[in-house]
Design an enzyme around this catalytic site. Sequence first.
Site, mmCIF file in Angstrom:
data_model
loop_
_atom_site.group_PDB
_atom_site.id
_atom_site.type_symbol
_atom_site.label_atom_id
_atom_site.label_comp_id
_atom_site.label_asym_id
_atom_site.label_seq_id
_atom_site.Cartn_x
_atom_site.Cartn_y
_atom_site.Cartn_z
ATOM 1 N N ASP A 83 -29.532 -39.335 -42.818
ATOM 2 C CA ASP A 83 -30.202 -39.417 -44.113
ATOM 3 C C ASP A 83 -30.411 -40.896 -44.389
ATOM 4 O O ASP A 83 -29.452 -41.622 -44.658
ATOM 5 C CB ASP A 83 -29.336 -38.770 -45.196
ATOM 6 C CG ASP A 83 -29.944 -38.876 -46.590
ATOM 7 O OD1 ASP A 83 -30.996 -39.526 -46.733
ATOM 8 O OD2 ASP A 83 -29.357 -38.319 -47.535
ATOM 9 N N TYR A 176 -45.250 -42.723 -54.076
ATOM 10 C CA TYR A 176 -45.663 -42.832 -52.678
ATOM 11 C C TYR A 176 -46.433 -44.118 -52.399
ATOM 12 O O TYR A 176 -46.065 -44.895 -51.511
ATOM 13 C CB TYR A 176 -46.510 -41.619 -52.282
ATOM 14 C CG TYR A 176 -46.904 -41.624 -50.828
ATOM 15 C CD1 TYR A 176 -45.982 -41.276 -49.844
ATOM 16 C CD2 TYR A 176 -48.188 -41.984 -50.428
ATOM 17 C CE1 TYR A 176 -46.336 -41.280 -48.500
ATOM 18 C CE2 TYR A 176 -48.549 -41.994 -49.093
ATOM 19 C CZ TYR A 176 -47.621 -41.642 -48.135
ATOM 20 O OH TYR A 176 -47.965 -41.664 -46.806
#
Length: 319
Positions: A83, A176
């Site tokens: 992760d 984003y």
Amino acid sequence: MLFWLLALLFLCAFLWNYKGQLKIADIADKYVFITGCDTGFGNLAARTFDKKGFRVIAACLTESGSAALKAKTSERLHTVLLDVTDPENVKKTAQWVKSHVGEKGLWGLINNAGVLGVLAPTDWLTVDDYREPIEVNLFGLINVTLNMLPLVKKARGRVINVSSIGGRLAFGGGGYTPSKYAVEGFNDSLRRDMKAFGVHVSCIEPGLFKTELADPIKTTEKKLAIWKHLSPDIKQQYGEGYIEKSLHRLKSNTSSVNLDLSLVVGCMDHALTSLFPKTRYIAGKDAKTFWIPLSHMPAVLQDFLLLKQKVELANPKAV
């Protein structure tokens, strides 16, 4: 005079093309670490470079993704669960990679892991809506790079950062595009810092591709979840049919997305194996013919073309 000018241009083009075709040797003893290998670009890259003979270390987020990848690759390929937003996980993974590659170091680091997050009008969002893509796409990428960089320097290898056309043009609200703009800046500073160490740093800017990240249904579901909690004033400004119209517009735009993921993996391949890798790679017909050229245009032209893609608001004066 014109003849000699054309001859010179032809010679330059020939030499440039020839230079780009020169390849490294001894792939079999080179290690490559790739993030985001559960699906999409990372998964195809891991399988492709394993077949070519690289010693691939593929970082997956899930056990199922890791198992599926192992089933399709050779015994050379190793997977790790990672992760990228967990600093301790990143640190331990880097320590394991160091013990695994030994004195050979790491020839290639491909920072591919990424998420889209929420893509919605800015005035719908809270600062928390920005966090996930920035944590994954930017801070995760930076943390992985910083931990793996000593191994890349040892091999005088390559760092490949997967950005996006969203790092050149902001096409929607959310975290984003800010994350990808920042990746472009980090990539450029890293490239210059690593020059003296013989480490090449490249940035890949894909257009719109058919991956889980760009699923229009999932994007709309996230937008709809936010819509339900918006104030009556915001809903009045945008109109009750806004979600349906934006989904229709999104589907029409994504009908022309690139289907061939190997276009991006091919860029990774050149950046890994060329004696003279490029600093930037543009992947996808839409990126080459529309997005990147538009990014060089005046802001007024960018706004005109991008705003034509927006859904018209029902009552923007209701403020």
